[in-house]
Motif scaffolding. Structure first.
Motif, PDB file in Angstrom:
ATOM      1  N   VAL A   1       0.845  -1.202   0.000  1.00 61.52           N
ATOM      2  CA  VAL A   1       0.000   0.000   0.000  1.00 61.52           C
ATOM      3  C   VAL A   1       0.879   1.250   0.000  1.00 61.52           C
ATOM      4  O   VAL A   1       0.672   2.182  -0.792  1.00 61.52           O
ATOM      5  CB  VAL A   1      -0.941  -0.001   1.229  1.00 61.52           C
TER       6      VAL A   1
ATOM      7  N   MET B   1      -6.428  -3.295  -2.671  1.00 64.17           N
ATOM      8  CA  MET B   1      -5.610  -3.695  -1.525  1.00 64.17           C
ATOM      9  C   MET B   1      -6.442  -3.912  -0.272  1.00 64.17           C
ATOM     10  O   MET B   1      -6.051  -4.672   0.603  1.00 64.17           O
ATOM     11  CB  MET B   1      -4.521  -2.645  -1.261  1.00 64.17           C
ATOM     12  N   VAL B   2      -7.590  -3.236  -0.181  1.00 68.95           N
ATOM     13  CA  VAL B   2      -8.453  -3.464   0.983  1.00 68.95           C
ATOM     14  C   VAL B   2      -8.916  -4.916   0.985  1.00 68.95           C
ATOM     15  O   VAL B   2      -8.850  -5.603   2.014  1.00 68.95           O
ATOM     16  CB  VAL B   2      -9.662  -2.510   0.954  1.00 68.95           C
ATOM     17  N   LEU B   3      -9.337  -5.401  -0.182  1.00 68.07           N
ATOM     18  CA  LEU B   3      -9.792  -6.783  -0.274  1.00 68.07           C
ATOM     19  C   LEU B   3      -8.631  -7.747  -0.062  1.00 68.07           C
ATOM     20  O   LEU B   3      -8.771  -8.784   0.562  1.00 68.07           O
ATOM     21  CB  LEU B   3     -10.446  -7.025  -1.633  1.00 68.07           C
TER      22      LEU B   3
ATOM     23  N   MET C   1      -5.634 -11.185   6.127  1.00 65.29           N
ATOM     24  CA  MET C   1      -5.929 -11.213   7.556  1.00 65.29           C
ATOM     25  C   MET C   1      -6.723 -12.456   7.933  1.00 65.29           C
ATOM     26  O   MET C   1      -6.606 -12.971   9.034  1.00 65.29           O
ATOM     27  CB  MET C   1      -6.733  -9.973   7.937  1.00 65.29           C
ATOM     28  N   MET C   2      -7.545 -12.929   7.007  1.00 67.59           N
ATOM     29  CA  MET C   2      -8.375 -14.090   7.308  1.00 67.59           C
ATOM     30  C   MET C   2      -7.576 -15.387   7.223  1.00 67.59           C
ATOM     31  O   MET C   2      -7.880 -16.344   7.899  1.00 67.59           O
ATOM     32  CB  MET C   2      -9.539 -14.193   6.322  1.00 67.59           C
TER      33      MET C   2
ATOM     34  N   TYR D   1      -6.251   0.996  -6.647  1.00 63.69           N
ATOM     35  CA  TYR D   1      -5.429  -0.034  -6.019  1.00 63.69           C
ATOM     36  C   TYR D   1      -5.446   0.064  -4.504  1.00 63.69           C
ATOM     37  O   TYR D   1      -5.699  -0.917  -3.822  1.00 63.69           O
ATOM     38  CB  TYR D   1      -4.001   0.020  -6.568  1.00 63.69           C
ATOM     39  N   VAL D   2      -5.171   1.262  -3.982  1.00 62.89           N
ATOM     40  CA  VAL D   2      -5.116   1.381  -2.528  1.00 62.89           C
ATOM     41  C   VAL D   2      -6.513   1.334  -1.936  1.00 62.89           C
ATOM     42  O   VAL D   2      -6.770   0.652  -0.956  1.00 62.89           O
ATOM     43  CB  VAL D   2      -4.402   2.689  -2.139  1.00 62.89           C
ATOM     44  N   GLY D   3      -7.456   2.040  -2.568  1.00 64.76           N
ATOM     45  CA  GLY D   3      -8.783   2.177  -1.979  1.00 64.76           C
ATOM     46  C   GLY D   3      -9.651   0.947  -2.103  1.00 64.76           C
ATOM     47  O   GLY D   3     -10.528   0.729  -1.277  1.00 64.76           O
ATOM     48  N   ALA D   4      -9.437   0.134  -3.126  1.00 70.80           N
ATOM     49  CA  ALA D   4     -10.335  -1.010  -3.299  1.00 70.80           C
ATOM     50  C   ALA D   4      -9.578  -2.334  -3.348  1.00 70.80           C
ATOM     51  O   ALA D   4      -9.832  -3.219  -2.536  1.00 70.80           O
ATOM     52  CB  ALA D   4     -11.160  -0.816  -4.565  1.00 70.80           C
TER      53      ALA D   4
ATOM     54  N   LEU E   1      -5.940  -7.184   1.746  1.00 72.94           N
ATOM     55  CA  LEU E   1      -5.626  -7.147   3.175  1.00 72.94           C
ATOM     56  C   LEU E   1      -6.606  -8.014   3.947  1.00 72.94           C
ATOM     57  O   LEU E   1      -6.239  -8.776   4.834  1.00 72.94           O
ATOM     58  CB  LEU E   1      -5.722  -5.692   3.642  1.00 72.94           C
ATOM     59  N   PHE E   2      -7.823  -7.882   3.545  1.00 75.44           N
ATOM     60  CA  PHE E   2      -8.927  -8.608   4.116  1.00 75.44           C
ATOM     61  C   PHE E   2      -8.677 -10.111   4.035  1.00 75.44           C
ATOM     62  O   PHE E   2      -8.766 -10.842   5.011  1.00 75.44           O
ATOM     63  CB  PHE E   2     -10.102  -8.221   3.229  1.00 75.44           C
TER      64      PHE E   2
END
Lengths: 349, 210
Positions: free
Chosen positions: B36, B67-69, B75-76, B62-65, B71-72
């Motif tokens: 990010v 990479m959020v997914l 994390m899981m 990229y950062v707003g959508a 990261l998501f």
């Protein structure tokens, strides 16, 4: 003004542009923080009135010092670090939640020419910066190492990305009819049209031809800021407080500040994009900052009204509303708008 | 040194350090967050090149959508860093070969005549809008390739949905439209009852509530 600024400019010498930039930032942020503080007071008073209660009335006259007392209390409280939390990201989370909410104010025009950065791609900048807000929530949710926090972060990620799409479509419509990404130009483009010629300026603002987009933008804005009735991210009755559960003291206050700063931002953006920003609603009154503040305040009041009226949406209903209702509605309206602009009936020649 | 150069090095250093962080971080979440930061650094460099639309779109998309997914998902997942590292030495020769090839290509391109011939374009005036210029070119000169690209994306999207979507048995669903249509009278009956209890009523009988 000149007499104060000129000696200061000589004093600072070559560092003046930097000093001037910092002065402008402070001039934007201090009223913003005061606005946030008194927004919490207004929220408690207004919702109190709607529920036939009194609301805060102990600290100071009419409880007016309540937000000061609250913030002092939060400032002096201990920030508890959970043992198994990821220390670095745990602290970074609230900072990232507040940061974008403040950065976005760089492009908001308060009145004609009253803007920190008058950039060409203002609307795009705003979209990009507000899309970063979700990081604070996800990071803090993960770093807390707690089930509730993780659930809250998951909900936040899904919800904010979903509503961003509808929000962007609504902004796209504004961009189409004003053919500019500069927020100053967007406001200026609302000062012409049939209504404006008749002296009824408010009829030529964007809200009327873009009524579906206006409604979608408002509701998506509430969802994007995770406010009631879309506050499933926090959902005290289901997941306690979501990503904020482990936070205390000032770290928690940062989330709070971020949320309220975002609310004020969404309200101001609604005022700028759909309600003509600083333009006066009728021809015989002058345009000024006052109108911008009034419109933003009215939108903020709507936030509170909605909160006091509706029960919380169930999570799947929230997602359904975003994907199955708002996105199709905005897509169809974008198409209608594009056709409308090409016909002789177009209002935006 | 010009201020612009300073800004360039500022963003470049962030970009390089973050890119190193992506491949060196032990914790996959740190790796994603470094990516990010790398995107934001790259966006800063693009902004310096007066490509503000691309720079902001990079952050937005990229950062707003994306990479959020990302990261998501990271994390899981329960990723064991030790397992990711096994086989490092086995793959090292191949990786070095690919790295050397990439380095060679870049050297050739950057030292080539074509690249040297490129002059830095004159600084655009404040009136110039990169977004507008890009939009004009995309929708006139390159309209067909642009539409073709969007079609490819659409097909990919439909494919992704149809690949991951599965019909499951025994799932209970409610139709929200039906729920919305429910009237008060179907769920709730308001009955009027005497406020005070009769004398004969047992003292522990539950009070009637409507």
């Amino acid at each position: 003004m000149e007499s104060i600024l000129l000696p200061l400019e000589e004093l600072c010498g070559p560092a003046w542009p930097l000093v001037w930039a910092i002065i402008k930032i402070v001039l934007i942020l201090i009223p913003l923080f005061l606005g946030v503080a008194y927004m919490t007071y207004a929220e408690r008073k207004i919702i109190g009135a709607m529920q036939v209660r009194i609301g805060p009335n102990r600290v100071g006259p009419f409880g007016l010092l309540q937000p000061i007392a609250d913030s002092l209390k939060l400032l002096f409280k201990e920030v508890i670090l959970p043992t198994r939390a990821n220390k670095v990201l745990y602290i970074l989370g609230p900072v990232l939640a507040l940061g974008p909410a403040l950065i976005a104010w760089a492009v908001v025009p308060f009145a004609d020419g009253w803007v920190y950065a008058d950039i060409n791609a203002g609307l795009l900048f705003l979209l990009a910066v507000t899309s970063l807000e979700v990081y604070g929530i996800i990071i803090s949710g993960w770093a807390s190492n707690s089930k509730y926090a993780m659930l809250g972060a998951m909900r936040a990620a899904a919800q904010m990305i979903s509503y961003e799409v509808a929000l962007s479509f609504a902004l796209l419509a504004v961009l189409m009819i004003s053919s500019s990404l500069n927020l100053n130009d967007i406001v200026a483009s609302q000062a012409r049209g049939v209504g404006h010629d008749m002296g009824l300026n408010f009829l030529s603002w964007n809200w009327l031809p873009l009524l579906p987009m206006f409604v979608v933008y408002m509701i998506s804005g509430i969802a994007e800021t995770n406010r009631s009735p879309f506050d499933t991210v926090e959902g005290e009755s289901e997941i306690v407080a979501g990503h904020m559960i482990e936070y205390s003291g000032m770290a928690f206050a940062l989330f709070f500040l971020g949320e309220y700063a975002n609310m004020i931002l969404v309200s101001s953006m609604t005022a700028v994009l759909f309600l003509g920003g600083w333009l006066s609603p009728v021809a015989f009154l002058p345009d000024s900052f006052f109108w911008f503040a009034l419109k933003a305040a009215a939108m903020l009041w709507l936030f509170l009204w909605v909160r006091a009226t509706f029960p919380r949406f169930r999570y799947d209903h929230t997602m359904r509303l975003g994907w199955k209702v708002f996105i199709p509605v905005t897509l169809v309206w974008l198409f209608v708008l594009a056709v409308w602009m090409m016909t002789p009936l177009s209002l935006w020649k | 040194m010009e201020f612009k150069t300073l800004v360039f090095y500022f963003f470049s250093i962030i970009l390089v350090l973050a890119a190193l962080g992506v491949i060196l971080a032990r914790n996959p979440v740190y790796a994603v967050l470094s990516l990010v930061v790398a995107f934001i650094g790259a966006s800063g460099v693009w902004m310096l090149l007066e490509a503000e639309f691309l720079a902001i779109a990079l952050v937005l998309v990229y950062v707003g959508a994306v990479m959020v997914l990302f990261l998501f998902v990271v994390m899981m997942l329960d990723i064991d860093p030790a397992r990711l590292r096994e086989g490092f030495w086995r793959y090292l020769p191949l990786a070095l070969l690919v790295g050397a090839l990439l380095l060679g290509e870049m050297t050739l391109v950057l030292n080539g005549d074509w690249f040297q011939a490129l002059q830095a374009p004159a600084a655009a005036s404040a009136e110039y809008s990169n977004t507008q210029a890009l939009g004009r070119v995309l929708y006139t000169v390159y309209a067909y390739p642009f539409e073709l690209a969007s079609l490819v994306l659409l097909i990919a999207m439909i494919a992704a949905v149809s690949l991951t979507h599965r019909k499951r048995e025994g799932v209970k669903r409610v139709d929200p439209a039906q729920q919305v249509k429910v009237k008060r009278n179907e769920r709730l009956r308001v009955v009027s009852m005497p406020v005070e209890k009769e004398e004969e009523a047992a003292p522990d009988a539950p009070a009637g509530e409507s």
